[in-house]
Design a protein around this motif. Structure first.
Motif, PDB file in Angstrom:
ATOM      1  N   MET A 137       0.803  -1.217   0.000  1.00  0.00           N
ATOM      2  CA  MET A 137       0.000   0.000   0.000  1.00  0.00           C
ATOM      3  C   MET A 137       0.838   1.271   0.000  1.00  0.00           C
ATOM      4  O   MET A 137       0.338   2.347  -0.311  1.00  0.00           O
ATOM      5  CB  MET A 137      -0.924   0.023   1.221  1.00  0.00           C
ATOM      6  N   TYR A 138       2.112   1.164   0.382  1.00  0.00           N
ATOM      7  CA  TYR A 138       2.939   2.359   0.496  1.00  0.00           C
ATOM      8  C   TYR A 138       3.967   2.478  -0.628  1.00  0.00           C
ATOM      9  O   TYR A 138       4.970   3.158  -0.482  1.00  0.00           O
ATOM     10  CB  TYR A 138       3.647   2.375   1.854  1.00  0.00           C
ATOM     11  N   GLY A 139       3.704   1.833  -1.750  1.00  0.00           N
ATOM     12  CA  GLY A 139       4.605   1.946  -2.888  1.00  0.00           C
ATOM     13  C   GLY A 139       5.896   1.185  -2.686  1.00  0.00           C
ATOM     14  O   GLY A 139       5.967   0.218  -1.920  1.00  0.00           O
ATOM     15  N   ALA A 140       6.939   1.633  -3.377  1.00  0.00           N
ATOM     16  CA  ALA A 140       8.249   0.978  -3.262  1.00  0.00           C
ATOM     17  C   ALA A 140       8.730   1.028  -1.815  1.00  0.00           C
ATOM     18  O   ALA A 140       8.457   1.977  -1.081  1.00  0.00           O
ATOM     19  CB  ALA A 140       9.254   1.662  -4.183  1.00  0.00           C
ATOM     20  N   GLU A 141       9.432  -0.012  -1.399  1.00  0.00           N
ATOM     21  CA  GLU A 141       9.889  -0.140  -0.018  1.00  0.00           C
ATOM     22  C   GLU A 141      10.601   1.127   0.466  1.00  0.00           C
ATOM     23  O   GLU A 141      11.454   1.681  -0.217  1.00  0.00           O
ATOM     24  CB  GLU A 141      10.848  -1.328   0.086  1.00  0.00           C
ATOM     25  N   GLN A 142      10.234   1.552   1.672  1.00  0.00           N
ATOM     26  CA  GLN A 142      10.780   2.791   2.244  1.00  0.00           C
ATOM     27  C   GLN A 142      12.035   2.496   3.081  1.00  0.00           C
ATOM     28  O   GLN A 142      12.158   2.937   4.215  1.00  0.00           O
ATOM     29  CB  GLN A 142       9.721   3.442   3.132  1.00  0.00           C
ATOM     30  N   ASN A 143      12.966   1.769   2.511  1.00  0.00           N
ATOM     31  CA  ASN A 143      14.165   1.401   3.275  1.00  0.00           C
ATOM     32  C   ASN A 143      15.329   2.339   2.975  1.00  0.00           C
ATOM     33  O   ASN A 143      15.222   3.277   2.186  1.00  0.00           O
ATOM     34  CB  ASN A 143      14.539  -0.058   3.005  1.00  0.00           C
ATOM     35  N   CYS A 144      16.464   2.073   3.625  1.00  0.00           N
ATOM     36  CA  CYS A 144      17.632   2.936   3.442  1.00  0.00           C
ATOM     37  C   CYS A 144      18.108   2.966   1.997  1.00  0.00           C
ATOM     38  O   CYS A 144      18.592   4.006   1.522  1.00  0.00           O
ATOM     39  CB  CYS A 144      18.775   2.478   4.352  1.00  0.00           C
ATOM     40  N   SER A 145      17.978   1.863   1.299  1.00  0.00           N
ATOM     41  CA  SER A 145      18.431   1.820  -0.096  1.00  0.00           C
ATOM     42  C   SER A 145      17.706   2.859  -0.941  1.00  0.00           C
ATOM     43  O   SER A 145      18.301   3.527  -1.782  1.00  0.00           O
ATOM     44  CB  SER A 145      18.200   0.424  -0.690  1.00  0.00           C
ATOM     45  N   ARG A 146      16.402   3.003  -0.701  1.00  0.00           N
ATOM     46  CA  ARG A 146      15.620   3.948  -1.498  1.00  0.00           C
ATOM     47  C   ARG A 146      16.038   5.391  -1.232  1.00  0.00           C
ATOM     48  O   ARG A 146      15.890   6.249  -2.112  1.00  0.00           O
ATOM     49  CB  ARG A 146      14.130   3.780  -1.196  1.00  0.00           C
ATOM     50  N   TYR A 147      16.549   5.670  -0.034  1.00  0.00           N
ATOM     51  CA  TYR A 147      16.874   7.050   0.314  1.00  0.00           C
ATOM     52  C   TYR A 147      18.368   7.353   0.247  1.00  0.00           C
ATOM     53  O   TYR A 147      18.844   8.292   0.865  1.00  0.00           O
ATOM     54  CB  TYR A 147      16.272   7.388   1.676  1.00  0.00           C
TER      55      TYR A 147
END
Length: 634
Positions: free
Chosen positions: A556-566
């Motif tokens: 439901m929250y799109g692509a994973e909100q992990n450290c890799s994404r940021y």
């Protein structure tokens, strides 16, 4: 001499124009006069359906479209409404039978339930998000503030409370954690630092990508602001540097979105906590009010929002977007526009809607390989006999954790000797999803029956939407509702993927309702007044989210909100502009998760389409409004 006089005159005119633009809003379509007095709440179902459930038909397609938007979630509607404010004719296409995405509601047996919005922060008068929402709805969307104590958190057997307010937020934490005053002060300082400097991340997404790349490679980016380092830092690493108190660490991390603290970005966790520091709000009339008031803005510019319009593919010609194809009664209807905006998410857009040749380009392949599918969740919708006042239900949300070390039970310990299905860990399934799957695979749990496994959920969220909205009891007399949430791996229910709701068989229904019943029993332990009052209960699994929201793997929250994404490289590349000319992304995958993240994704998208930084106009409008508020209060 004459040349210098003309040049001075020209510069004077330009400066005067800039003054009028910045301080009086000249040339901006975001203006004070856009905010109209709120009209009475519309409760008539037929009237609302005419707005939210306009079925697709070929003769309803507006002529000479400026843009098409795939998906009517908050990100899609925000982008469309902003473009409509600029005079663009926009058609929004929604595959579900009503508009709103995760902010739509449904009614069953006299009860109304929201499916995704639980509370929103920063809706105080003069706040940036409030200014944005007022402009995108012409001031018609009204907000009800929750009580000062907006969240409670149970860790093991201890209860902690969070209060809104600049001073109340840290002071109440200090009372509950004596001796940790210094850690709390340092944490609050970091929250402020992140909140003030996070606009730099938006700027990183708006400047030319070659410039962003130069700033990254040169090392200048991290020298400009500490927010870039905090974005890349693990939340766990930062909070461990502040305190060794596990319960306090959990309180710094409790707003869980599927990723354990040791794999989540400190910046995102900080933004979430700061988001509610001034209070929490809920839409008056329910979450469907967001779409209900954005759609007329889109229509006034000649656009439409049509439902039951599943987009099957994005049309291309010589590498440029030309429109989309919609499936209708077994055939495709092609709709053309020079701009296509996708609110379907980055995975759906590249993997489902575009030809493989686009996905396989090095640029796209590299970006997608750096991202992972987000978490899946399990929702239980509970209809309760009696009003919130009669039952003593409050607007406070309750988070329940079985223990304080979130990483210990949210971490995915890989057992290589298990079958090779576990290779999904290499894609970083993340957080609670990983834990719950691990729950089934670990040797100590292999012998558990489904009912026993249901009892060992490490997290549950309890909220009462009917207690947050004062109009609920008027619209649904004698009724109230409760929503329960936990994380659930997609793989528990994936065998029913692709099947329509209510046609998935007895095994599926029994399985999901067994989990729902255990969650309801846990809720009754905390709220014993609900015993014997439950009249209706339904559950939504990750495959429900996949069907209704087209959320990949039920995330439901799109692509994973992990450290890799940021990581800053990924932040700069996760922008509205895509590898395809004329195609733009909007929503949660552009900026961050949640309603606020999706709205900002919509504004970043509209800025890219219009080649205009809309935030400048909004910031100046906010400044003018703030001045008026001060004058009114003085």
């Amino acid at each position: 001499m004459l040349l210098w006089i003309l040049l001075a005159l020209f510069l004077s005119i330009m400066l005067f124009y800039c003054y009028l633009r910045l301080y009086y809003g000249w040339g901006s379509f975001f203006k004070e006069e856009n905010i109209q007095p709120p009209r009475p709440l519309v409760t008539d179902k037929r009237t609302r359906d005419k707005v939210l459930k306009q079925g697709f038909a070929q003769d309803k397609i507006p002529p000479n479209l400026d843009a098409l938007v795939i998906g009517s979630g908050v990100g899609g509607l925000s982008a469309a409404a902003a473009l409509a404010k600029a005079g663009k004719r926009v058609l929004v296409l929604e595959q579900h039978d009503q508009a709103g995405g995760s902010c739509h509601t449904f009614q069953e047996h006299g009860y109304e339930f929201d499916v995704g919005l639980h509370y929103v922060g920063q809706m105080h008068e003069g706040g940036m998000l409030r200014v944005i929402m007022d402009q995108l709805t012409d001031g018609q969307l009204q907000w009800n503030r929750l009580g000062d104590q907006y969240d409670s958190v149970i860790i093991g057997h201890k209860l902690y409370r969070l209060y809104a307010g600049k001073h109340e937020f840290p002071n109440t934490l200090k009372k509950q954690f004596p001796g940790e005053e210094e850690a709390i002060d340092k944490f609050v300082t970091l929250l402020k630092k992140v909140a003030r400097q996070v606009p730099l991340l938006a700027i990183l997404k708006m400047i030319p990508q070659y410039l962003a790349l130069c700033l990254l490679k040169s090392g200048l980016l991290h020298r400009l602001s500490p927010v870039f380092h905090l974005a890349e830092s693990s939340h766990q690493d930062v909070v461990e540097g502040l305190t060794s108190n596990k319960d306090l660490q959990t309180m710094f991390s409790y707003l869980f979105y599927g990723v354990p603290p040791n794999d989540s970005s400190f910046m995102i966790n900080a933004l979430l906590l700061h988001h509610y520091k001034r209070g929490a709000w809920y839409p008056r009339g329910g979450s469907s009010e967001i779409a209900f008031h954005m759609i007329p803005v889109i229509e006034r510019a000649g656009g439409k929002v049509l439902v039951k319009a599943p987009v099957t593919r994005i049309l291309l010609n010589n590498g440029r977007v030309t429109g989309v194809a919609v499936e209708r009664k077994g055939r495709e209807i092609c709709i053309h526009a020079p701009v296509v905006v996708s609110d379907a998410g980055i995975f759906n857009t590249y993997e489902q809607l575009l030809p493989p040749v686009v996905k396989n380009t090095p640029e796209v392949e590299s970006l997608l390989s750096s991202l992972q599918y987000g978490m899946g969740c399990f929702l239980v919708f509970v209809g309760i006999c009696g009003t919130s006042d009669e039952l003593g239900l409050k607007s406070t949300n309750l988070w329940i954790y079985t223990e304080s070390d979130l990483n210990s039970f949210l971490h995915f310990n890989i057992l290589e000797k298990q079958d090779k299905y576990i290779h999904s860990h290499s894609k970083g399934c993340g957080g609670m999803l990983d834990y719950l799957f691990f729950l089934f695979r670990m040797e100590k749990f292999q012998s558990l029956e489904w009912e026993q496994a249901c009892k060992q959920l490490p997290l549950m969220f309890i909220t009462f939407p009917s207690a947050k909205d004062p109009t609920y009891s008027q619209r649904h007399p004698g009724h109230s509702c409760m929503t329960l949430l936990t994380m659930a791996p997609y793989d528990w229910f994936c065998q029913w993927s692709g099947q329509k709701p209510r046609n998935r068989g007895e095994e599926y229904h029994t399985m999901k309702m067994k989990l729902a019943e255990h969650m309801a029993e846990r809720a009754i332990k905390e709220f014993p007044q609900l015993q014997g009052k439950i009249e209706y209960m339904e559950a939504a699994t990750p495959v429900s989210n996949e069907f209704y929201l087209r959320a990949p793997k039920g995330s439901m929250y799109g692509a994973e909100q992990n450290c890799s994404r940021y990581q800053c490289d990924i932040i700069s590349r996760m922008r509205s502009q895509t590898a395809v000319s004329g195609l733009y992304l909007t929503g949660q995958d552009v900026f961050s998760s949640g309603v606020a993240g999706a709205v900002h994704g919509g504004l970043l998208c509209a800025s890219a389409v219009l080649n205009k930084i809309l935030y400048i106009d909004l910031l100046m409008l906010k400044r003018r409004l703030k001045k008026r508020i001060k004058q009114r209060r003085s």
